[in-house]
Write an enzyme that holds these catalytic residues in place. Sequence first.
Site, mmCIF file in Angstrom:
data_model
loop_
_atom_site.group_PDB
_atom_site.id
_atom_site.type_symbol
_atom_site.label_atom_id
_atom_site.label_comp_id
_atom_site.label_asym_id
_atom_site.label_seq_id
_atom_site.Cartn_x
_atom_site.Cartn_y
_atom_site.Cartn_z
ATOM 1 N NE ARG A 86 -3.708 -0.274 2.396
ATOM 2 C CZ ARG A 86 -4.345 -0.786 3.454
ATOM 3 N NH1 ARG A 86 -4.212 -0.225 4.644
ATOM 4 N NH2 ARG A 86 -5.112 -1.846 3.321
ATOM 5 N NE ARG A 155 -2.871 1.417 9.411
ATOM 6 C CZ ARG A 155 -3.656 0.376 9.098
ATOM 7 N NH1 ARG A 155 -4.446 0.434 8.042
ATOM 8 N NH2 ARG A 155 -3.660 -0.712 9.840
ATOM 9 C CE LYS A 220 -6.740 -1.389 10.942
ATOM 10 N NZ LYS A 220 -7.578 -1.971 9.872
ATOM 11 C CE LYS A 222 -8.057 2.753 8.901
ATOM 12 N NZ LYS A 222 -9.134 1.958 8.270
ATOM 13 C CB CYS A 443 -13.827 -3.806 0.631
ATOM 14 S SG CYS A 443 -14.520 -5.476 0.703
ATOM 15 C CB CYS A 449 -9.283 -9.516 1.418
ATOM 16 S SG CYS A 449 -9.509 -9.170 3.167
ATOM 17 C CB CYS A 488 -15.485 -9.646 6.089
ATOM 18 S SG CYS A 488 -14.250 -8.470 6.655
ATOM 19 C CB CYS A 492 -12.194 -2.241 3.785
ATOM 20 S SG CYS A 492 -11.316 -3.237 4.992
HETATM 21 FE FE1 SRM Z 1 -9.357 -2.244 5.534
HETATM 22 C C1 SRM Z 1 -8.109 -4.973 7.030
HETATM 23 C C2 SRM Z 1 -8.368 -3.394 2.581
HETATM 24 C C3 SRM Z 1 -9.998 0.777 4.241
HETATM 25 C C4 SRM Z 1 -11.253 -1.440 8.301
HETATM 26 N N1 SRM Z 1 -8.339 -3.882 4.940
HETATM 27 C C5 SRM Z 1 -7.864 -4.882 5.719
HETATM 28 C C6 SRM Z 1 -6.993 -5.848 4.968
HETATM 29 C C7 SRM Z 1 -5.585 -5.361 5.055
HETATM 30 C C8 SRM Z 1 -7.144 -7.329 5.321
HETATM 31 C C9 SRM Z 1 -6.217 -7.915 6.337
HETATM 32 O O1 SRM Z 1 -6.043 -7.356 7.437
HETATM 33 O O2 SRM Z 1 -5.685 -8.993 6.063
HETATM 34 C C10 SRM Z 1 -7.588 -5.614 3.553
HETATM 35 C C11 SRM Z 1 -6.655 -5.917 2.379
HETATM 36 C C12 SRM Z 1 -7.450 -6.373 1.182
HETATM 37 C C13 SRM Z 1 -6.667 -6.446 -0.049
HETATM 38 O O3 SRM Z 1 -6.476 -7.580 -0.573
HETATM 39 O O4 SRM Z 1 -6.242 -5.420 -0.564
HETATM 40 C C14 SRM Z 1 -8.110 -4.212 3.688
HETATM 41 N N2 SRM Z 1 -9.084 -1.442 3.780
HETATM 42 C C15 SRM Z 1 -8.743 -2.088 2.644
HETATM 43 C C16 SRM Z 1 -8.869 -1.206 1.427
HETATM 44 C C17 SRM Z 1 -7.809 -1.477 0.366
HETATM 45 C C18 SRM Z 1 -10.287 -1.371 0.845
HETATM 46 C C19 SRM Z 1 -10.483 -0.813 -0.539
HETATM 47 O O5 SRM Z 1 -11.033 -1.557 -1.354
HETATM 48 O O6 SRM Z 1 -10.140 0.335 -0.813
HETATM 49 C C20 SRM Z 1 -8.782 0.177 2.105
HETATM 50 C C21 SRM Z 1 -7.371 0.672 2.228
HETATM 51 C C22 SRM Z 1 -7.325 2.034 2.822
HETATM 52 C C23 SRM Z 1 -5.956 2.653 2.849
HETATM 53 O O7 SRM Z 1 -5.495 3.059 1.792
HETATM 54 O O8 SRM Z 1 -5.392 2.750 3.934
HETATM 55 C C24 SRM Z 1 -9.319 -0.154 3.486
HETATM 56 N N3 SRM Z 1 -10.354 -0.616 6.212
HETATM 57 C C25 SRM Z 1 -10.604 0.492 5.455
HETATM 58 C C26 SRM Z 1 -11.622 1.286 6.071
HETATM 59 C C27 SRM Z 1 -12.225 2.562 5.492
HETATM 60 C C28 SRM Z 1 -11.566 3.793 6.006
HETATM 61 O O9 SRM Z 1 -10.632 3.735 6.801
HETATM 62 O O10 SRM Z 1 -12.012 4.857 5.604
HETATM 63 C C29 SRM Z 1 -11.999 0.633 7.238
HETATM 64 C C30 SRM Z 1 -13.141 1.040 8.207
HETATM 65 C C31 SRM Z 1 -12.794 2.205 9.033
HETATM 66 C C32 SRM Z 1 -12.114 1.783 10.303
HETATM 67 O O11 SRM Z 1 -10.897 1.620 10.287
HETATM 68 O O12 SRM Z 1 -12.812 1.563 11.296
HETATM 69 C C33 SRM Z 1 -11.186 -0.555 7.318
HETATM 70 N N4 SRM Z 1 -9.581 -3.075 7.418
HETATM 71 C C34 SRM Z 1 -10.452 -2.629 8.374
HETATM 72 C C35 SRM Z 1 -10.434 -3.549 9.480
HETATM 73 C C36 SRM Z 1 -11.258 -3.425 10.786
HETATM 74 C C37 SRM Z 1 -10.569 -2.556 11.767
HETATM 75 C C38 SRM Z 1 -11.283 -2.512 13.090
HETATM 76 O O13 SRM Z 1 -11.160 -1.513 13.794
HETATM 77 O O14 SRM Z 1 -11.944 -3.474 13.454
HETATM 78 C C39 SRM Z 1 -9.535 -4.570 9.125
HETATM 79 C C40 SRM Z 1 -9.167 -5.797 9.960
HETATM 80 C C41 SRM Z 1 -8.192 -5.498 11.036
HETATM 81 O O15 SRM Z 1 -7.612 -4.421 11.135
HETATM 82 O O16 SRM Z 1 -8.014 -6.404 11.850
HETATM 83 C C42 SRM Z 1 -9.033 -4.248 7.824
HETATM 84 FE FE1 SF4 Z 2 -11.237 -7.716 3.323
HETATM 85 FE FE2 SF4 Z 2 -13.312 -7.404 4.903
HETATM 86 FE FE3 SF4 Z 2 -11.806 -5.317 4.308
HETATM 87 FE FE4 SF4 Z 2 -13.346 -6.343 2.469
HETATM 88 S S1 SF4 Z 2 -14.067 -5.394 4.379
HETATM 89 S S2 SF4 Z 2 -11.188 -5.806 2.198
HETATM 90 S S3 SF4 Z 2 -13.319 -8.493 2.944
HETATM 91 S S4 SF4 Z 2 -11.155 -7.050 5.477
#
Ligand code: SRM
Ligand code: SF4
Length: 589
Positions: A86, A155, A220, A222, A443, A449, A488, A492
């Site tokens: 990323r 981040r 994390k 943000k 997402c 993922c 899930c 994201c």
């Molecule tokens: Fe996310 C984890 C993709 C924005 C909440 N996110 C992941 C992972 C890295 C999976 C993993 O941990 O193994 C995903 C990788 C998928 C892949 O194959 O690329 C992933 N998240 C993404 C992206 C790429 C989605 C997209 O299609 O654009 C976004 C990347 C953002 C960036 O450039 O930094 C992305 N993730 C978000 C957002 C939206 C936001 O921040 O505006 C959220 C919800 C907001 C928040 O943080 O509460 C988000 N991602 C999560 C979570 C749940 C965190 C939590 O507090 O519970 C995880 C899982 C974790 O951290 O354990 C996660």
């Molecule tokens: Fe993966 Fe769940 Fe985030 Fe989608 S919402 S990219 S399935 S961790």
Amino acid sequence: MSSTATPAASPAPAAKPLAKNEGLKASSNFLRGNILRDLADQSTGGISEDSSQLTKFHGIYAQDDRDLRNQLRREGKEKAFSFMARIRVPGGVCTPAQWVTLDALADSHANGTLKLTTRQAFQFHGILKGNLWGAINAVNRALLDTLAACGDVNRNVMCNPNPEQSELHAETYRVTKAISEHLLPRTKAYHEIWVGGDTLVAGGEPESEPIYGATYLPRKFKIVVAVPPSNDVDIYAHDLGFIAIPDASGKKLLGFNITVGGGLGMSHNQAETFPRIADVLGFCRVDQVTDVAEKILTTQRDFGDRTDRKHARLKYTIADRGIVWFREEVERRLGYRLGSPRAFEFTHMGDRYGWVEGENGTSHYTLFLMSGRIKDTAQLKLKTALREIALAHKGDFRLTANQNLIIAGVRPEERPVIEALLKKHGLDTANDISGLARNAMSCVALPTCGLALAESERYLPELVSLLENELEAAGLRHDEITLRITGCPNGCGRPYLAEIGFVGKSPGKYNIYLGAAFNGSRLNTLYKPNVPETEIVATLGPIIRRYALERNRGERFGDFVHRTGYVKQTGTPSDFHDKVGGAAAAAPA
Ligand code: SRM
Ligand code: SF4
């Protein structure tokens, strides 16, 4: 702006043992661990579990191709390991030259695609281990990096992606960059491992992390900066947000309202996990912003729950201790009181498509990109088109918080060239796209993922067209309705802030959430759990038809489903969970 770090306060005695990652961070020697050893190990395409936790801080995720998992398991072979990287792009601003470099790297080092994320970053997928160092090194040579794009740190800092729209936007972008730089980890490990020695870092001084300390944050963190009336960055979803407040002229920045404690991730049926909308904490002047950001971050550093990673985000610290306690603790660290929040209004989330004129004579074209995935297909040579545009473009690119792209800073004499390229590649269609598609987001989910329970990016085009048929039949093709899907409940694609949200439950089945506010200020509510793909139209079609017939003038879909009783918000776990397990007593605050 202050740069003094508050020394870590003594944390409260922990009743529970620290989470495993805490020990890993502490013993990693500022994020080095065994990453170099694991990279050199040619006996496997993967890396150890410990290294895969530490590489996150370097912006790198170990993944495997889930489409191939079962077959490889049956054949007794190793998983098809690869890496996601990323690339951090503060405020989403990158140059055409950087674009051309990343475009080429996607082909030479990754899976031939570029992915624009929901947080204004780029992602490469499918990098094989042997290509990883080369990819990250080349990204750094293009004056971009992946440091702190993931991991328990601050981040990528997001802001309204169009600094050239007005002087206010430009000033906001400068503040965004200042916050981003101020909160970057100071470890030299990243440069040692990926750039080669200390090329970019002055050596000699003992290593320390003045803001983070050796164990960084509990989880994390943000930050976003928004410029009303646009809530394009979804400010309420983030740990920390700054809302730009102009002075009386409307043209100069007076300061920022501060928001804290937003976050969306949850786990199905675990009521102690929940999405949460940020609270407005107060107001600060422009020259106080980095100080405020630092003190809020260090408060979370010292009080966030380091025993349970599912309870470690700032939203839980605030839900547990209260916003009044939090403000007092932050003000104690600042040594001054925050001001009262100023009036502001958000009218919408998402992006405005097509051409927009800036104040300085340049114009900007916002392009809709389905799920932010840039690749060439038989129907659309998107990657080729954007490379040609990058080679011709003299301004900048802006990545939006909604996985879209702005071709920004187009001078009048350049505009015919860009228009011709957009037309040549069929990208001049901003106004033909349905109101639903314009506001749709997914997402990544499968196949990369590791946490996906259902399809998301690969299903979005079909889902949009299914619902477009219903909307078209009801005469609503051009009505803007927000639609978001994730594979899930981690959130994201920010599905809990969509008027219609789909959250993957198991292959082919989704929880359907309805009723978020169009301006991003209200979460949606679970309408129906576990809906198979085949029943989505039957579930939503009647509501769409009734909306067409019975809505009040100007009434948004999200407001309509509340007024007519399809959903109501109770402030209890059932707003988000169909079955409630775990510590069910805890309710969303
Ligand atoms: Fe996310 C984890 C993709 C924005 C909440 N996110 C992941 C992972 C890295 C999976 C993993 O941990 O193994 C995903 C990788 C998928 C892949 O194959 O690329 C992933 N998240 C993404 C992206 C790429 C989605 C997209 O299609 O654009 C976004 C990347 C953002 C960036 O450039 O930094 C992305 N993730 C978000 C957002 C939206 C936001 O921040 O505006 C959220 C919800 C907001 C928040 O943080 O509460 C988000 N991602 C999560 C979570 C749940 C965190 C939590 O507090 O519970 C995880 C899982 C974790 O951290 O354990 C996660
Ligand atoms: Fe993966 Fe769940 Fe985030 Fe989608 S919402 S990219 S399935 S961790």
